[in-house]
Design a protein around this motif. Structure first.
Motif, mmCIF file in Angstrom:
data_model
loop_
_atom_site.group_PDB
_atom_site.id
_atom_site.type_symbol
_atom_site.label_atom_id
_atom_site.label_comp_id
_atom_site.label_asym_id
_atom_site.label_seq_id
_atom_site.Cartn_x
_atom_site.Cartn_y
_atom_site.Cartn_z
ATOM 1 N N VAL A 311 -3.205 10.952 -5.470
ATOM 2 C CA VAL A 311 -2.587 10.146 -4.406
ATOM 3 C C VAL A 311 -2.066 11.048 -3.293
ATOM 4 C CG1 VAL A 311 -0.722 8.531 -3.873
ATOM 5 C CG2 VAL A 311 -2.040 8.251 -5.970
ATOM 6 N N ASP A 315 -3.114 10.863 0.557
ATOM 7 C CA ASP A 315 -2.112 10.764 1.614
ATOM 8 C C ASP A 315 -2.376 11.791 2.715
ATOM 9 O OD1 ASP A 315 0.452 9.721 2.627
ATOM 10 O OD2 ASP A 315 1.215 11.713 2.163
ATOM 11 N N VAL A 324 -2.562 0.712 1.656
ATOM 12 C CA VAL A 324 -1.971 0.813 0.321
ATOM 13 C C VAL A 324 -1.045 -0.380 0.077
ATOM 14 C CG1 VAL A 324 -0.615 2.234 -1.254
ATOM 15 C CG2 VAL A 324 -2.046 3.323 0.505
ATOM 16 N N SER A 346 6.635 7.492 -5.721
ATOM 17 C CA SER A 346 5.752 6.893 -4.725
ATOM 18 C C SER A 346 6.064 7.437 -3.340
ATOM 19 C CB SER A 346 5.897 5.371 -4.760
ATOM 20 O OG SER A 346 5.188 4.774 -3.705
ATOM 21 N N LEU A 350 3.269 9.539 -1.150
ATOM 22 C CA LEU A 350 2.742 8.886 0.053
ATOM 23 C C LEU A 350 3.611 9.186 1.278
ATOM 24 C CD1 LEU A 350 1.812 5.443 -1.537
ATOM 25 C CD2 LEU A 350 0.204 7.157 -0.697
ATOM 26 N N THR A 353 1.797 8.623 4.644
ATOM 27 C CA THR A 353 1.510 7.192 4.793
ATOM 28 C C THR A 353 2.780 6.419 5.110
ATOM 29 O OG1 THR A 353 -0.326 7.396 3.231
ATOM 30 C CG2 THR A 353 0.507 5.176 3.644
ATOM 31 N N ARG A 354 3.888 6.797 4.475
ATOM 32 C CA ARG A 354 5.163 6.139 4.738
ATOM 33 C C ARG A 354 5.562 6.306 6.209
ATOM 34 N NH1 ARG A 354 4.659 3.946 0.515
ATOM 35 N NH2 ARG A 354 5.902 4.222 -1.366
#
Length: 447
Positions: A311, A315, A324, A346, A350, A353-354
């Motif tokens: 993951v 990312d 996601v 998480s 990520l 991505t966050r």
């Protein structure tokens, strides 16, 4: 009879009209939806007769009107595709989603195409027709390769398509012009090419020449989770199944989350498929975008170091065309207990991505809460799917196109004589029908 089983003294049909059969509307007493195609076929046959010396009683063209499956139906199609002089596909969204139409295209283009004389560079026996406007649709590669100018068919034809010209009295003169020009083009292509009779192929076993689903209509749903045999000892296995894609986080509500996502995606007009994320990850991380996607992430799987690293790599790859979604059932006592720990894993995995994503795509309060109910998941999926679609479309628009290979100059090839390879050779498939054709949609590809 030649070695392909065709009587050489028989006149070959000028054209094969390839079209997608339209089903009847559900309304009681609805008319025959293929009536207009049959009318076009009759009008084309009459026009071709006027422009040629085809004797009375000889078949001018062929159109499959039966819709009957079975050996006799397939044998007849195979015979006509092996002997016709020109292939005339009626372009429409339904056409390029039809497997039989793709099989017809494949069958015809297995036959080699030779220019009839040294001054001609025509290398295709395909004359496409805009049955419906295609400007909003991406054509399959075999069709977008064709370079075909429809300008002479009139401006109304290019804008409306032949179906509208037929149905609306207002366009009657435009329809007659388009049919006349189309018939003339069919005759011209038949006279400027030599396409030998081919072998009758087993029609039902042929592949389709089309990618029947446009990439932007696909949605690849991937799941990162466990199957029951690998669930940690402190996790209830009832939320999992025999496959990783059987993960059912909101149990007993709904169904396995991937199946539920498929139903929602179909309501949005997608044609979704389900995959394990481990099988998709390398292609996604490598930037091989074949379609927009969704990643359904089980935070429990992030306790596994290898999955967590996968993951993280996803990312960092900035694969914006994959959204996601993180189902996290707060009615599940184990999820409630481990909420802080697994939400933190998480957030770490990520991180990029966050920062890039809007909160609405990752839960109501940023990344940590996740989608805490099936209702929240239902609200989030449409936005996530459309976000992935828009990112995929933007990516494919901005990618530079490879320059087209130079077209072979057949006159030069003949003039070279024996100094180079023979101009037409089975070892040079680019000379064959359909591989580098000459006819196609206006302006090449339509995006």
């Amino acid at each position: 009879m030649n070695d392909h089983g065709w009587d050489e003294d028989a006149a070959r049909p000028y054209f094969f009209l390839s079209y997608a059969h339209t089903p009847k509307a559900g309304a009681r007493g609805a008319g025959d939806p293929n009536h207009w195609v049959r009318q076009l076929y009759r009008d084309l046959c009459e026009a071709v007769l006027q422009l040629t010396t085809v004797p009375a009683g000889v078949q001018v063209g062929f159109m499959d009107e039966s819709m009957h499956q079975g050996e006799l139906w397939a044998d007849r199609l195979s015979e006509e595709l092996a002997t016709c002089r020109v292939f005339v596909p009626l372009y429409s969204p339904r056409y390029f989603n039809s497997v039989p139409c793709g099989q017809e295209w494949h069958s015809f283009t297995r036959r080699p195409v030779y220019p009839a004389n040294i001054d001609s560079e025509r290398t295709s026996g395909i004359v496409p027709v805009l049955w419906a406007p295609m400007s909003r649709y991406r054509l399959p590669e075999v069709a977008s390769e064709l370079q075909f100018n429809h300008a002479s068919f009139g401006p109304d034809y290019a804008t409306e398509g032949l179906y509208a010209l037929m149905k609306l009295t207002y366009f009657r003169s435009a329809y007659e012009l388009a049919v006349h020009r189309l018939a003339a083009r069919i005759v011209q292509v038949a006279e400027e090419t030599v396409i030998p009779v081919g072998r009758r192929l087993e029609f039902n076993g042929l592949p389709s020449a089309f990618n029947v689903t446009a990439p932007t209509k696909q949605l690849r749903i991937s799941v990162l989770s466990y199957h029951q045999g690998e669930v940690p000892a402190d996790r209830n296995p009832d939320y999992y199944g025999a496959k990783r894609t059987d993960w059912h986080p909101y149990r007993p509500a709904g169904s396995p989350i991937a199946q539920h996502a498929v139903r929602l995606a179909r309501q949005l007009g997608f044609q979704p498929t389900v995959h394990e994320f481990e099988e998709e990850a390398d292609a996604i991380i490598g930037g091989e975008a074949t379609a927009p996607g969704l990643l359904l992430l089980d935070r429990w799987a992030l306790r596994d170091e290898q999955r967590r690293d996968l993951v993280r790599r996803f990312d960092r790859s900035d694969a914006t065309w994959v959204s996601v979604l993180e189902p996290w059932n707060m009615d599940d006592p184990e999820c409630e207990e481990r909420h802080g720990e697994l939400g933190g894993l998480s957030d770490q995995a990520l991180r990029i991505t966050r920062r890039a994503g809007r909160p609405s795509f990752i839960g109501a309060m940023g990344g940590s809460p996740g989608l805490t109910s099936l209702e929240e998941f239902d609200d989030a999926l449409p936005r996530a799917a459309m976000k992935a679609k828009y990112a995929f479309e933007g990516r494919t628009r901005t990618e530079p196109e490879e320059p087209a290979p130079p077209r072979p100059n057949l006159r030069d090839a003949f003039r070279r004589g024996h100094d180079g390879p023979a101009p037409f050779d089975d070892d040079h498939p680019e000379r064959h029908g359909g591989d580098h054709p000459d006819d196609g949609a206006p302006g090449g590809g339509i995006t």
